[in-house]
Every structure is written in C-alpha cells, then in structure tokens.
Design a protein around this motif. Structure first.
Motif, PDB file in Angstrom:
ATOM      1  N   LEU A 427      -0.096  24.732  43.102  1.00  0.00           N
ATOM      2  CA  LEU A 427      -0.730  23.552  43.643  1.00  0.00           C
ATOM      3  C   LEU A 427       0.236  22.851  44.600  1.00  0.00           C
ATOM      4  O   LEU A 427       1.395  23.268  44.754  1.00  0.00           O
ATOM      5  CB  LEU A 427      -1.122  22.607  42.505  1.00  0.00           C
ATOM      6  N   TYR A 432       1.413  25.369  38.656  1.00  0.00           N
ATOM      7  CA  TYR A 432       0.315  26.332  38.679  1.00  0.00           C
ATOM      8  C   TYR A 432      -0.854  25.788  37.858  1.00  0.00           C
ATOM      9  O   TYR A 432      -0.644  25.126  36.837  1.00  0.00           O
ATOM     10  CB  TYR A 432       0.769  27.671  38.105  1.00  0.00           C
ATOM     11  N   PRO A 433      -2.072  26.030  38.293  1.00  0.00           N
ATOM     12  CA  PRO A 433      -3.229  25.526  37.537  1.00  0.00           C
ATOM     13  C   PRO A 433      -3.332  26.208  36.178  1.00  0.00           C
ATOM     14  O   PRO A 433      -2.924  27.363  36.005  1.00  0.00           O
ATOM     15  CB  PRO A 433      -4.411  25.901  38.437  1.00  0.00           C
TER      16      PRO A 433
END
Length: 443
Positions: A427, A432-433
């Motif tokens: 992101l 990180y998602p």
C-alpha cells in the motif's frame, strides 16, 4: 461427470495404495542396473535434503537436473550436495541442466524419471500436472496447494497419475513414522472407543521473515519469492505450511478424507515480518466438524516469544490418546495409562523424511505395490485451506461450497516471470493488505 462430482469421486477412489501392473518410467526395472534419474525442482533446504536422502537410500539413482527461481540458490545447494554425496558419480547435473526462473521446471522434468517437486505450494499444482503429463513419477513435498483451485488440479492430476500408474509420494512424513502408525492403529482398533472429539496444535516461532535487505535490482515479484514463507499467496500461510502435518494426522486417525464444515477465526500481529502473515494471518483457530458429529479444534500460530505446543489429542468413549514430542500415550476413562509408545522403542515420531524417498524409489525400481499419496496430501492441505478460508472471510463454510470456489490466490501461467505483478503489492504506506473478515471473499 460434473467437475464437483469428479473431484468427490477421485478423492474417494484414489486414497491409499493400489496393486500395480508391470509399468515403470524410463527403462528401469528389476535386475536392471540403470539408475533412476532425478530432477530436483525447487532447490531450498528441504528439497536438497530430499534429493540427498534419495541418493543415499540404496536404490541406483542419480541427480540429472536442478531447477529453481534463482541461480544463486542452485549454486549453493549444488555445492552442498557435492560436499555430502558419497558417490560423486551420482551427481550428473551440468551447467546445461541447471534451469533458472519460473518456467525452467519443464526442461528439468523432460530429463528425469522422477521429479522431486519441492517448490513453495503455489507452484506445485502446475508443476505436478506437467510432470505427470510428461509421464514421470513424482515426489511432492507438502503443502501441495494454496487454494481450492489448486486442490482440484492436484486431484485431477493424481487421477491421471493413477490411470497411467505413475508413482507419487508426498512429504507428509508422519505417516511413515512407526510411532504414529502404532498409535493410529490403536485408535482404529477402538482402544479408546468411538472418537467424538480431537484437538491439534502447531504453536512455534516465526517461519518466515523479511529481515534480509531488499536489493534494488529485485522486482516486487522476486522480492516476495525470495521471502516466500512471509507471503500467504506463495506459502498458503502458516496453517498450511506447518500445521498441515497435524491436520493430516487428524484425517488419517479419523479415517475421513476431510471435514464437512468449519468455523474459524484468526489475526495478524502488527509486525510485518512473519509466517505467511503478509496478505494473510499468522494465527488461525478452527473448529472442524466431521462425519458422525466429531468436533476437531485446530490451533496454528507462528510468532516469537509465545508458548510452543505441537501435537494431537483424541477423545473417545473409552479414553483418550495424547501425542506430543517423541511419544504417544493412551489412557482409559479412569486416567489409567494403557499404552506408552516411545520413540526409543518405535523409532522416530518426527523427522522420518528419508523413509519417504526410500519407499518411493524402491517401489519404482523393484516394481513394488503402487503408491499414489497425492490424494490424501491434497485433502489434508485443503483442510488447512478450508480453515484459512473461514478465518479470512469470517464465515462458517461447508466443504462442498469451499472446494467449488474458483478464487485463486495466484494464477501461475506459462507467461509468469519476475516482471509479473504479484497477487498483493504494498500500500502507499508500505504495508501489505491483509484479509478483513466480513469483507474478504473466498467463494
């Protein structure tokens, strides 16, 4: 036959060992001094150890090819093999038979009798399919899939292997442990009565980290694959990468291919470094429901500075079984010890990997009973995927709906290379998602 019906049929009919006709790869057979030719695909530590075990098992064999995403990994592990193999003539790998990149496995497979597939789980369904279509036998390390799509491909390929009598061994090595075999036999014989509940744990330290620096020359795809245990799309997450051993014992002991439903939850530490937690969770707790109302509680966690616990517990109408460390005990309902199965008497409970390779090579070379372990390996890995799907989505799921899912964590094609975009990217803030229960779709 519909796709779902085929999967169910394959899972039921393909499990276990089957009598085989006189069919072998290449020209190897009883009394033939030709060596079995091995290609190592995925040259990490586990794969290198498996290849070494095969070369040392007493069956005439040689390593003819190595394939990996990275040339430095091949060079490191080739040197390790060169230093440890007693008979140097067994190493027939040349500069021309070292294959680099995301597509090199095809050329390596073409040179062998047996493909040792020891890559991260995301790649195994495609590589397994290629090996069987080329007519090769296979050793496939666990885990074998990261999603329902991969599970179905493994089962379909296993059915093709069965049809063509290609031998397949899997890396769920607890099934080769004499200690585990003995205690599971006691459960099957009704020593603790009818099992109505079980629990299993894999609590341990991190199995992936990002502490190694990122090189400027690496693409995001290369970076994630060099740290594959930290990314759930490559490894499947901690519930599959390690905890699959426990889940496999549960399915084996209950004599059931898979649970019927699951309700799970999980979470991720704020740390960015660990165990499939990037794009996933580092802790997952699942309640699986099996046939006959059996309830199984599964706990997977890989974080630093936490309590460790590893083993399986079974509760029956006449008593209970406890499998921890290097022994297994059975008690009656009054708490009296019935059996105490120790490693010193029954052999190792863990770390019997070499028995897998020895059994496979002997079966192929000496035309022994047919082996195809891909069916139970697929079901045990999908059991872990099943729990992870429930935790990620926040939904109670049933097995039939879960295996019908066409959602892929990763789409591995003939065009995939290091310039491809990985399934997750950072992101704007560098994080990180991760899945959001109630929002993340898994079906």
């Amino acid at each position: 036959m519909k796709r779902r019906e085929f999967i169910k049929s394959a899972a039921i009919t393909g499990t276990g060992m089957l009598a085989a006709p006189n069919v072998l790869g290449a020209s190897v057979g009883i009394g033939n001094q030709d060596r079995l030719k091995i290609a190592l695909i995925g040259c990490g530590g586990r794969g290198t150890s498996a290849a070494l075990d095969a070369l040392r098992c007493g069956v005439p064999s040689e390593l003819v090819a190595m394939a990996d995403l990275f040339s430095d990994v091949i060079e490191k592990q080739y040197k390790a093999l060169s230093d440890r193999v007693d008979d140097k003539t067994q190493l027939k790998v040349t500069e021309k038979t070292k294959f680099i990149g995301l597509q090199g496995f095809k050329e390596a497979i073409a040179l062998c009798d047996i493909a040792f597939i020891t890559t991260p789980a995301a790649f195994k369904p495609v590589i397994f399919e290629e090996a069987i279509k080329q007519g090769k036998h296979v050793f496939m390390e666990k885990p074998v899939c990261v999603d329902a799509y991969g599970f179905k491909k493994i089962l379909e390929t296993a059915a093709l292997a069965k049809k063509n009598k290609r031998y397949v061994a899997a890396g769920l090595q607890r099934r080769y442990s004499q200690g585990y075999q003995k205690i599971v036999e006691l459960i099957h014989d009704g020593t603790i009565g009818d099992v109505f509940s079980a629990e299993c744990y894999w609590f341990g330290g991190p199995i992936g980290d990002l502490s190694r620096p990122r090189k400027d020359s690496w693409t995001e795809m290369e970076f994630q694959n060099r740290h594959w245990r930290s990314f759930s799309w490559v490894s499947g997450g901690n519930i599959i990468e390690y905890h699959v051993h426990n889940l496999d014992v549960i399915n084996w002991a209950l004599k059931q291919d898979n649970p019927l439903s699951v309700t799970a939850h999980g979470g991720k530490t704020p740390e960015k470094l660990y165990s499939g937690s990037l794009g996933g969770f580092d802790s997952v707790s699942s309640n699986f429901k099996y046939e006959n109302g059996i309830s199984v509680h599964s706990y997977s966690r890989n974080l630093p500075n936490c309590s460790s616990k590893n083993g399986e517990w079974f509760y029956g109408t006449k008593g209970r079984v406890v499998i921890t460390g290097n022994d297994a005990k059975a008690y009656n309902n009054k708490g009296k010890l019935i059996f105490d199965i120790k490693e010193e008497y029954e052999g190792k409970f863990h770390g019997v990997h070499s028995a897998v390779q020895k059994t496979l090579l002997e079966a192929i070379y000496h035309k022994k009973k047919y082996i195809n372990e891909a069916f139970y390996a697929a079901n045990s890995c999908m059991t872990g995927v099943f729990g992870r799907m429930s935790a990620w989505s926040g939904k109670t799921l049933n097995w039939e709906d879960a295996i019908a899912s066409e959602i892929k964590l990763f789409d591995y094609t003939s065009e995939t290379d290091f310039n491809s975009t990985p399934p997750i990217v950072p992101l704007a803030n560098g994080d990180y998602p991760v899945p959001v229960p109630g929002k993340t779709k898994v079906i």
